[in-house]
Each structure stands twice: as C-alpha cells, then as structure tokens.
Design a protein around this motif. Structure first.
Motif, short mmCIF file in Angstrom:
data_model
loop_
_atom_site.label_atom_id
_atom_site.label_comp_id
_atom_site.label_asym_id
_atom_site.label_seq_id
_atom_site.Cartn_x
_atom_site.Cartn_y
_atom_site.Cartn_z
N GLN A 142 0.82 -1.21 0.00
CA GLN A 142 0.00 0.00 0.00
C GLN A 142 0.86 1.26 0.00
OE1 GLN A 142 -3.01 -1.23 -1.05
NE2 GLN A 142 -3.88 0.36 0.25
N SER A 143 1.95 1.20 0.73
CA SER A 143 2.85 2.35 0.79
C SER A 143 3.47 2.62 -0.57
CB SER A 143 3.94 2.11 1.83
OG SER A 143 4.78 3.22 1.95
N ARG A 144 3.78 1.55 -1.32
CA ARG A 144 4.36 1.72 -2.65
C ARG A 144 3.30 2.22 -3.64
NH1 ARG A 144 8.78 -0.03 -5.50
NH2 ARG A 144 9.81 0.33 -3.50
N ALA A 145 2.06 1.74 -3.49
CA ALA A 145 1.00 2.14 -4.42
C ALA A 145 0.51 3.56 -4.17
CB ALA A 145 -0.18 1.17 -4.32
N TRP A 182 10.83 -10.07 7.63
CA TRP A 182 10.57 -8.66 7.32
C TRP A 182 11.68 -8.09 6.45
CZ3 TRP A 182 12.16 -3.79 10.04
CH2 TRP A 182 11.38 -2.69 9.64
N ALA A 183 12.93 -8.45 6.75
CA ALA A 183 14.07 -7.97 5.96
C ALA A 183 13.96 -8.46 4.51
CB ALA A 183 15.38 -8.43 6.59
N VAL A 188 12.75 -7.16 -1.21
CA VAL A 188 11.96 -7.34 -2.43
C VAL A 188 11.27 -6.05 -2.84
CG1 VAL A 188 9.97 -8.54 -3.43
CG2 VAL A 188 11.63 -9.81 -2.07
N VAL A 189 10.74 -5.31 -1.86
CA VAL A 189 10.01 -4.08 -2.18
C VAL A 189 10.95 -3.01 -2.69
CG1 VAL A 189 10.08 -2.83 0.02
CG2 VAL A 189 8.03 -2.69 -1.41
#
Length: 375
Positions: A142-145, A182-183, A188-189
C-alpha cells in the motif's frame, strides 16, 4: 481415481487447476514423514515422564489431520480473505502473546506458553509469524501504491512491537525469524542501499547486545564456539545418533540414542531420523523443505501484484528458515536453538501455525492469483 475436468468452474475445480500441486505434494510428504518420525521419537520421551508410550503420538495424530484440513481450507481462499484471516490471527495472537507475561507458563526460564486444559499449552508466537508476514506485505504494498500511505512506518511499528514482546519472553530465535522475514520483504520491495546497510548493522548490533544481555544466549554462543566451555550433551548425543545411522540407518525402531535425548521428539527429531533411517532420508526431507520454499519464491517472483509477491515471499522464507534453523542446530552448524521442524516435530501450536502459513502460501501462489485479488 477422481479426475477434475479443466473446464470445471466449481471452487474445487478452479482450486485444483490453479494451486501449486507440486508444492502441495511436497507438503503432504513432509507430513507423512512427521507421522513416521513421531512414532519413532516420541515413546522414549513419554516413558521418561511416566506417561503412556504413545501419548505424544496420539496428541500429534489429532493435530496433524486438523493441520491438513486447515491448510487445504485456507488454500481455497482469495487474497482478500487471506488478508482478513491474517488480521484476525494477528490480533488474537498478539493479545495472547502479551498475556504470556501474566498467565504464561514458565519453562526453562522463558514465558512463551499459555496452558490450555486438555491441549497442554499454546505458544502464541507461532501464530504471530505467518499473520505478521501477510499484514506487513499489505502495508508495504500500500505504501508503494499510494506514496502518502504510512505503510513503511506502520510496518516498522508492528514488527518492532512484536520483536519487543518476543525479546521480553525471551525468545531470540523467534525474533530472528520475524526480523529475517521482514528484511526479505523490504529487500523485495526495494530500499535505498543506505537503509539496507543500516539494517544490517542494526541487526548485527542487536545480536551482540543479546549476547551480553541474555545469559542463555551467551552460554549457547560460548558452547558453540568452544564446546569444552559447557554442557553440550544434547548436541553431542544428536551427532552420535547421526554417526550410528550412517547412510541407510539402523532401521525403524532400532535407534538407541533417542532414549538418551530429552528433546528427541521436538527440537532434535532429525537426529532420530538420522539414526533410524540414515543420511539418505535426512537429505530427502531437507530437499522437500527446500523445494517448497523455492517453489513459493519462484511463483511469488512471477506475480504482478506486489502484495502477493511480498506476502508469498515472507511466508516462503519463514517456512524454509525455520526448517533450516532446526536442522542446522541439530548438527551444530549454528548455536543450539529450540525451534520445531515444521510438521515433523511434536507440537500442536507449531503444526497449526504452519498449516496457516502454508495454506496462505498455497492460496497466494495459485496461478493468476493477481486476477483474483480485489485490493
């Protein structure tokens, strides 16, 4: 033999032709080995506490069918329902995780379990791991979108809160798994190199800090680096079991070292496998875990939905990393760490939590999963 036509539009029909049947088959094979090794490893442990020889096996044979049914049921779900399930599981398990400090059962100096009449005990942290991986994936996606969405901050706060609760128990091994998952999702993100570098330095500093803060961590590291500095009974006994088994093992039920190994049915179940079934079977089990993990990562990499990619990556890494930690500590490649081998070690919490993990992983890695998602 039941055949499902390709044009079957029912829920089961669509599931059959979209689910990763190879990964599902490998998971079923792992569960089958779990049944076999539970029968082999649990009787001596039960006899040591004066219980019926097959009390642990009977309990595990209740949990494994439930775990299988849970895996299949969750694998039918859509990504939207997977997110909702993850949120429910996360909220419930975090509450229980906090309650361990109030009503938790202390075992070997740690409060990680809550006693449940008729079910022995529940370990809430097992259920936090898969649910947090999915929620974190959703927040990061969501943060990326939506550039102004505070996904990175919220994800960091949630992971930080969970790590704080785990370290207070204390449970360093579970904390490492949560942080590593999480890392992997952050990698990946896509993050700036300076952020990644800061994370690596911070992780190393945390391990150093844990060495000086927690006496049991310091003791395990010292014994790993210098075996003569303390008691390495379980690890040495496990290594003896592997040597006795050699390539093909002594045969089912013929193992002798398991009677001297206190945690043979849980943390050191692979030692029993090594003695009775040999190195070949151990490598087959290792290959099955690696196969499921790589299939999840491979399918995740092909997804067009960032949420599905991140969630499937996190769940796959969690599944593979937990297995790797268990097997590596058994043969002294890393300091000893009490962590179950998914679907093989005895433990109801572990079996049910892993069922949720692989169920969500199978759901999210179904073919064209991105087309089924309504964000």
């Amino acid at each position: 033999m039941i055949q499902v036509p390709r044009d079957d539009r029912s829920v089961i029909g669509q599931w059959w032709w979209t689910v990763d049947r190879w990964a599902l088959g490998a998971i079923l094979a792992i569960m089958a080995f779990g049944v076999l090794l539970t029968l082999a490893a649990s009787p001596p442990a039960a006899e040591r506490i004066g219980a019926d020889s097959f009390v642990f096996a009977k309990r595990q044979f209740i949990f494994l069918p439930i775990a299988l049914a849970l895996t299949l049921a969750i694998s039918l779900a859509s990504p939207r329902h997977v997110r909702r399930l993850a949120l429910l599981v996360f909220c419930g398990s975090v509450v229980l995780l906090a309650l361990t400090f109030v009503i938790g059962v202390e075992i070997k100096g740690a409060r990680r379990w809550i006693a449940v009449p008729g079910l022995s005990s529940v370990q809430p942290s097992e259920f936090v791991k898969p649910s947090l991986a999915v929620i974190s994936a959703w927040l990061l996606a969501q943060s990326r979108a939506e550039r102004r969405a505070p996904g990175y901050i919220l994800s960091t706060l949630l992971v930080g809160a969970v790590l704080a609760l785990l370290l207070m128990q204390p449970d360093l091994g579970m904390s490492i798994v949560v942080a590593a998952v999480w890392a992997a999702q952050l990698f990946v993100v896509g993050l700036p190199m300076w952020v990644a570098g800061f994370g690596v330095v911070g992780g190393a500093a945390s391990l150093v800090g844990a060495y000086f803060v927690f006496s049991h961590v310091r003791s395990r590291f010292d014994r790993f680096l210098d075996p003569s500095s303390g008691d390495n009974y379980q690890v040495n006994t496990a290594l003896e079991a592997f040597m006795n088994g050699s390539l093909f093992g002594r045969g089912p039920g013929e193992g002798t070292v398991k009677a001297q190994l206190p945690d043979a049915h849980t943390d050191f179940v692979m030692a029993v496998c090594g003695e009775e079934f040999g190195l070949i079977v151990c490598l087959i089990i290792l290959g099955l875990f690696a196969f499921v993990t790589m299939r999840a990562l491979q399918r995740a990499s092909k997804e067009t939905s960032l949420f599905i990619t991140l969630a499937a990556t996190g769940l796959g890494v969690q599944f593979g990393l937990q297995a790797a930690i268990n097997m590596a500590s058994t043969i002294q490649l890393i300091p000893a760490k009490g962590m179950t081998l998914p679907f093989i070690s005895y433990g109801g919490s572990s079996a049910l939590a892993m069922a949720i993990c692989v169920g969500m992983m199978l759901s999210l890695t179904r073919e064209h999963a991105g087309l089924r998602e309504a964000v």
